[in-house]
Write a protein that holds these residues in place. Structure first.
Motif, PDB file in Angstrom:
ATOM      1  N   SER A 127       0.414  -1.100   0.129  1.00 38.00           N
ATOM      2  CA  SER A 127       0.562  -0.241   0.182  1.00 38.00           C
ATOM      3  C   SER A 127       0.668   1.752  -0.172  1.00 38.00           C
ATOM      4  O   SER A 127       0.172   2.099   0.243  1.00 38.00           O
ATOM      5  CB  SER A 127      -0.727   0.033   1.157  1.00 38.00           C
ATOM      6  OG  SER A 127       0.089   0.041   1.851  1.00 38.00           O
ATOM      7  N   GLY A 128       2.826   1.180  -0.438  1.00 40.36           N
ATOM      8  CA  GLY A 128       3.113   2.445  -0.687  1.00 40.36           C
ATOM      9  C   GLY A 128       3.501   3.297   1.246  1.00 40.36           C
ATOM     10  O   GLY A 128       3.265   2.300   2.122  1.00 40.36           O
ATOM     11  N   GLN A 177       9.080  17.645  -3.055  1.00 38.60           N
ATOM     12  CA  GLN A 177      10.433  17.629  -3.723  1.00 38.60           C
ATOM     13  C   GLN A 177      11.470  17.812  -3.154  1.00 38.60           C
ATOM     14  O   GLN A 177      12.576  18.032  -3.658  1.00 38.60           O
ATOM     15  CB  GLN A 177       9.969  17.925  -5.678  1.00 38.60           C
ATOM     16  CG  GLN A 177       9.032  16.984  -5.655  1.00 38.60           C
ATOM     17  CD  GLN A 177       9.045  17.491  -7.060  1.00 38.60           C
ATOM     18  OE1 GLN A 177       9.203  18.669  -7.546  1.00 38.60           O
ATOM     19  NE2 GLN A 177       7.922  17.001  -7.978  1.00 38.60           N
ATOM     20  N   ASP A 178      11.402  18.648  -2.100  1.00 35.51           N
ATOM     21  CA  ASP A 178      12.163  19.507  -1.736  1.00 35.51           C
ATOM     22  C   ASP A 178      13.618  19.276  -0.004  1.00 35.51           C
ATOM     23  O   ASP A 178      14.070  19.272   0.191  1.00 35.51           O
ATOM     24  CB  ASP A 178      12.288  21.451  -0.999  1.00 35.51           C
ATOM     25  CG  ASP A 178      11.551  20.777  -0.540  1.00 35.51           C
ATOM     26  OD1 ASP A 178       9.980  19.960   0.095  1.00 35.51           O
ATOM     27  OD2 ASP A 178      11.018  22.671   0.289  1.00 35.51           O
ATOM     28  N   PHE A 179      11.951  17.810  -0.048  1.00 37.78           N
ATOM     29  CA  PHE A 179      12.787  16.894   0.393  1.00 37.78           C
ATOM     30  C   PHE A 179      13.877  16.029  -0.094  1.00 37.78           C
ATOM     31  O   PHE A 179      13.030  15.124  -0.647  1.00 37.78           O
ATOM     32  CB  PHE A 179      12.312  16.438   1.763  1.00 37.78           C
ATOM     33  CG  PHE A 179      12.164  15.523   3.196  1.00 37.78           C
ATOM     34  CD1 PHE A 179      12.627  16.675   4.373  1.00 37.78           C
ATOM     35  CD2 PHE A 179      12.423  14.499   2.818  1.00 37.78           C
ATOM     36  CE1 PHE A 179      12.980  15.060   5.240  1.00 37.78           C
ATOM     37  CE2 PHE A 179      12.877  13.691   3.903  1.00 37.78           C
ATOM     38  CZ  PHE A 179      13.161  13.816   5.382  1.00 37.78           C
ATOM     39  N   GLY A 204      16.889   4.932 -12.165  1.00 34.88           N
ATOM     40  CA  GLY A 204      15.996   4.181 -11.958  1.00 34.88           C
ATOM     41  C   GLY A 204      14.741   4.205 -11.047  1.00 34.88           C
ATOM     42  O   GLY A 204      13.834   4.161 -11.361  1.00 34.88           O
ATOM     43  N   LEU A 205      15.138   4.488  -9.939  1.00 32.73           N
ATOM     44  CA  LEU A 205      14.543   4.691  -8.622  1.00 32.73           C
ATOM     45  C   LEU A 205      13.981   5.874  -8.644  1.00 32.73           C
ATOM     46  O   LEU A 205      13.220   6.396  -7.367  1.00 32.73           O
ATOM     47  CB  LEU A 205      15.616   3.862  -7.207  1.00 32.73           C
ATOM     48  CG  LEU A 205      15.759   2.836  -6.960  1.00 32.73           C
ATOM     49  CD1 LEU A 205      16.806   2.629  -5.697  1.00 32.73           C
ATOM     50  CD2 LEU A 205      14.361   1.227  -7.039  1.00 32.73           C
ATOM     51  N   GLY A 206      14.375   6.769  -8.894  1.00 33.59           N
ATOM     52  CA  GLY A 206      13.708   8.440  -8.856  1.00 33.59           C
ATOM     53  C   GLY A 206      14.178   9.043  -7.848  1.00 33.59           C
ATOM     54  O   GLY A 206      13.608   9.575  -7.144  1.00 33.59           O
ATOM     55  N   VAL A 207      15.435   8.649  -7.281  1.00 31.08           N
ATOM     56  CA  VAL A 207      15.541   8.981  -5.805  1.00 31.08           C
ATOM     57  C   VAL A 207      17.077  10.322  -6.123  1.00 31.08           C
ATOM     58  O   VAL A 207      17.140  10.772  -6.993  1.00 31.08           O
ATOM     59  CB  VAL A 207      16.565   7.834  -4.862  1.00 31.08           C
ATOM     60  CG1 VAL A 207      15.922   6.908  -4.476  1.00 31.08           C
ATOM     61  CG2 VAL A 207      17.818   7.544  -5.844  1.00 31.08           C
ATOM     62  N   ASP A 208      16.827  11.332  -4.776  1.00 30.30           N
ATOM     63  CA  ASP A 208      17.470  12.746  -5.158  1.00 30.30           C
ATOM     64  C   ASP A 208      18.855  12.207  -5.210  1.00 30.30           C
ATOM     65  O   ASP A 208      19.774  12.791  -6.246  1.00 30.30           O
ATOM     66  CB  ASP A 208      17.170  13.043  -4.278  1.00 30.30           C
ATOM     67  CG  ASP A 208      15.554  13.856  -4.127  1.00 30.30           C
ATOM     68  OD1 ASP A 208      15.240  14.073  -5.107  1.00 30.30           O
ATOM     69  OD2 ASP A 208      14.679  13.751  -3.595  1.00 30.30           O
ATOM     70  N   ASP A 265       7.561   4.442  -7.037  1.00 28.97           N
ATOM     71  CA  ASP A 265       6.331   5.342  -6.622  1.00 28.97           C
ATOM     72  C   ASP A 265       5.679   6.336  -5.843  1.00 28.97           C
ATOM     73  O   ASP A 265       5.421   7.502  -6.789  1.00 28.97           O
ATOM     74  CB  ASP A 265       5.162   3.883  -6.495  1.00 28.97           C
ATOM     75  CG  ASP A 265       5.449   3.210  -7.887  1.00 28.97           C
ATOM     76  OD1 ASP A 265       6.135   2.975  -8.453  1.00 28.97           O
ATOM     77  OD2 ASP A 265       4.809   1.552  -7.314  1.00 28.97           O
ATOM     78  N   PHE A 266       5.983   6.095  -4.339  1.00 33.90           N
ATOM     79  CA  PHE A 266       5.904   7.334  -4.078  1.00 33.90           C
ATOM     80  C   PHE A 266       6.892   8.353  -4.493  1.00 33.90           C
ATOM     81  O   PHE A 266       6.519   9.207  -4.391  1.00 33.90           O
ATOM     82  CB  PHE A 266       6.449   6.695  -2.295  1.00 33.90           C
ATOM     83  CG  PHE A 266       6.437   8.326  -1.894  1.00 33.90           C
ATOM     84  CD1 PHE A 266       5.323   8.317  -0.725  1.00 33.90           C
ATOM     85  CD2 PHE A 266       8.045   8.528  -1.404  1.00 33.90           C
ATOM     86  CE1 PHE A 266       5.545   9.559   0.128  1.00 33.90           C
ATOM     87  CE2 PHE A 266       7.798   9.836  -0.397  1.00 33.90           C
ATOM     88  CZ  PHE A 266       6.541  10.015   0.077  1.00 33.90           C
ATOM     89  N   LEU A 267       8.636   8.388  -4.541  1.00 37.57           N
ATOM     90  CA  LEU A 267       9.154   9.208  -4.716  1.00 37.57           C
ATOM     91  C   LEU A 267       8.367   9.917  -6.558  1.00 37.57           C
ATOM     92  O   LEU A 267       8.266  11.318  -6.597  1.00 37.57           O
ATOM     93  CB  LEU A 267      10.533   8.696  -5.132  1.00 37.57           C
ATOM     94  CG  LEU A 267      11.215   9.005  -3.923  1.00 37.57           C
ATOM     95  CD1 LEU A 267      12.224   7.867  -4.640  1.00 37.57           C
ATOM     96  CD2 LEU A 267      11.913   9.522  -3.466  1.00 37.57           C
ATOM     97  N   ALA A 268       8.068   8.683  -7.005  1.00 39.05           N
ATOM     98  CA  ALA A 268       7.215   9.986  -8.377  1.00 39.05           C
ATOM     99  C   ALA A 268       5.313  10.668  -8.705  1.00 39.05           C
ATOM    100  O   ALA A 268       5.358  11.671  -8.633  1.00 39.05           O
ATOM    101  CB  ALA A 268       6.742   8.513  -9.463  1.00 39.05           C
ATOM    102  N   ALA A 269       5.294  10.408  -7.478  1.00 41.83           N
ATOM    103  CA  ALA A 269       3.921  11.384  -6.847  1.00 41.83           C
ATOM    104  C   ALA A 269       4.248  12.203  -5.768  1.00 41.83           C
ATOM    105  O   ALA A 269       3.431  12.632  -5.630  1.00 41.83           O
ATOM    106  CB  ALA A 269       3.290  10.157  -6.038  1.00 41.83           C
ATOM    107  N   ARG A 270       5.998  12.664  -5.228  1.00 44.79           N
ATOM    108  CA  ARG A 270       6.035  14.050  -4.773  1.00 44.79           C
ATOM    109  C   ARG A 270       5.463  15.415  -5.095  1.00 44.79           C
ATOM    110  O   ARG A 270       5.181  15.224  -6.943  1.00 44.79           O
ATOM    111  CB  ARG A 270       7.279  13.936  -3.819  1.00 44.79           C
ATOM    112  CG  ARG A 270       8.097  12.882  -2.979  1.00 44.79           C
ATOM    113  CD  ARG A 270       8.979  13.432  -3.092  1.00 44.79           C
ATOM    114  NE  ARG A 270      10.609  12.768  -3.959  1.00 44.79           N
ATOM    115  CZ  ARG A 270      11.745  13.925  -4.228  1.00 44.79           C
ATOM    116  NH1 ARG A 270      12.362  13.466  -3.282  1.00 44.79           N
ATOM    117  NH2 ARG A 270      12.519  13.033  -5.210  1.00 44.79           N
ATOM    118  N   THR A 271       4.745  15.833  -4.044  1.00 47.15           N
ATOM    119  CA  THR A 271       4.468  17.337  -5.094  1.00 47.15           C
ATOM    120  C   THR A 271       5.987  18.709  -4.699  1.00 47.15           C
ATOM    121  O   THR A 271       6.861  18.326  -3.937  1.00 47.15           O
ATOM    122  CB  THR A 271       3.729  17.583  -3.920  1.00 47.15           C
ATOM    123  OG1 THR A 271       3.986  17.689  -2.053  1.00 47.15           O
ATOM    124  CG2 THR A 271       2.025  16.998  -3.952  1.00 47.15           C
TER     125      THR A 271
END
Length: 455
Positions: free
Chosen positions: A8-9, A22-24, A84-88, A448-454
């Motif tokens: 469930s993320g 996104q700034d965190f 590919g994980l989308g991490v910063d 998935d969580f990273l892709a959905a950040r605001t």
């Protein structure tokens, strides 16, 4: 794209949490000895962990770091995995024995490896958090006393000078040391880690020289790479009294003095806590004039590593003893899962150390007995662990603690020090026979969580 349909993320974070923005900064972490392998390649020298691994009975199953995850060969593939994980950001360490010869000259082949790695990471848009020392002291320095020898602090400063000149412009933030408590206490205090010595007097002296090396390194980092931030990474411990008695509450306080104030008081108050020497009478280190001012030089950030809580009771004398709590959640490491202790500790650090720099959670994660079944690695405990600890960070931030980011330990399964390859911390599964990397369910959910950040 494969998605995390079995999870469930990250659900504990409130919708308005700053951790969702996104700034965190959100990243993954590794360390050189644990993943690189290639221990005799391109002029790399032996480290204390190469030696320790070959001492009978020191490492589970007689494992060693000779091959590890073959990251020295597979680095380009691993960078694609991280991106590919989308991490910063990616937190890594440099192997001191790989980049300097015993006479202090640079080893260009070793340096070129890190230059290629860092350049590729930056090309992928990833911030780079580079640790100078993640426990792999060159064995030739240990042969001259290691961290018990004050001279090692100066050799570390030389290493920091060389590395920051060679890698300038490629690094977002430098960490001088990773977990000096572990290097000092586990390496010199109880012998659980390399070099395997056992004396509280050794532990306090080694810790002092580690922190002195940290302070001596800071000016070179500033001069050579002024655009990069400078800090240190401290592991912290949380204790709960076994009973509500004053004696057990005092025992819990002393545990946190030994695990936290020992390091943080030196860095931010320029003194060691007197209570430490109540625990270990006669263990005061030799401190020369000016040392504490060097150790207390200002930093740009503080890294905090947190994993678990322990329960303690009074030993009836001047200290504490750990007791096993029943009915609590535990990881594969047999560590109690207690996210709220992270929130409590962070709030306490803000209170106790005025002027504390911004904090990054530089390690937090969970070891599980992960297995591939039908091509998939289900690790719901790990995802829940990360979720609840991010929520604890959110709670601390709402209390005014300046936390800027969080790194998952770890990117991939790897050599877990004295536990060898049995304990798996990665969000990416590694088959040590084939070196195949497989995203675990936790990695898919985090992606998935990273892709959905605001914004």
């Amino acid at each position: 794209m494969q998605r995390s349909d079995a999870t469930s993320g990250l659900t504990h974070l409130p919708p308005d949490s700053p951790v969702r923005r996104q700034d965190f900064l959100l990243g993954v972490a590794t360390a050189a000895f644990q993943i690189e392998g290639a221990s005799n390649t391109d002029g790399r020298l032996p480290s204390i962990w190469d030696t320790f691994c070959r001492a009978p009975g020191k490492v589970l199953n007689g494992d060693n770091g000779d091959v590890a995850c073959r990251h020295y060969e597979k680095w380009a593939e691993d960078v694609e995995l991280i991106a590919g994980l989308g991490v910063d950001a990616y937190r890594l360490s440099v192997a001191w024995p790989r980049v300097m010869h015993a006479d202090g000259r640079k080893n260009d082949k070793g340096l070129d490896f890190y230059k290629r790695l860092l350049d590729r990471l930056r090309e992928k848009g990833l911030d780079t958090y580079v640790t100078l020392y993640h426990w792999d002291l060159p064995q030739h320095l240990e042969d001259r006393g290691g961290w018990l020898n004050r001279e090692t602090s100066y050799r570390f400063a030389d290493y920091a000078d060389l590395l920051s000149r060679e890698l300038a412009g490629r690094v977002t933030a430098w960490s001088t040391l990773n977990e000096p408590w572990c290097s000092a206490f586990l390496g010199y205090g109880n012998g659980h880690h390399a070099p395997g010595l056992s004396s509280t007097r050794y532990a306090t002296q080694a810790l002092h020289h580690l922190l002195l090396g940290h302070g001596l390194a800071l000016p070179a980092l500033q001069v050579n790479d002024p655009a990069a931030r400078r800090g240190i990474v401290a592991n912290v411990g949380a204790a709960s009294p076994a009973s509500p008695t004053p004696e057990d509450r005092e025992a819990a306080r002393l545990f946190e003095v030994q695990h936290n104030a020992w390091i943080l008081d030196a860095l931010f108050k320029r003194q060691y806590p007197d209570d430490l020497f109540r625990l270990w009478p006669g263990s005061e280190p030799l401190v020369l004039d000016g040392d504490m001012d060097v150790i207390g030089r200002p930093m740009d950030y503080l890294g905090i590593n947190y994993y678990f809580r322990v329960h303690v009771k009074s030993d009836g004398a001047h200290g504490y003893t750990e007791v096993r709590a029943e009915g609590v959640e535990r990881t594969q490491m047999d560590w109690e899962v207690h996210p709220d202790s992270l929130r409590r500790l962070l709030i306490g650090f803000k209170r106790d150390y005025p002027g504390l720099p911004p904090i990054y959670i530089t390690e937090n994660g969970c070891a599980c007995d992960d297995r591939i079944e039908d091509g998939r690695v289900r690790d719901p405990q790990r995802l829940s662990y990360i979720d609840r600890h991010l929520s604890a960070v959110d709670g601390a931030m709402r209390e005014g603690v300046d936390v800027r980011g969080y790194f998952i330990w770890s990117l991939m399964d790897n050599f877990e020090w004295a536990f060898g390859y049995e304990r798996r911390f990665g969000i990416v599964h590694v088959d040590y026979d084939t070196q195949q990397r497989t995203l675990k369910d936790s990695a898919l959910a985090i992606r998935d969580f990273l892709a959905a950040r605001t914004p």
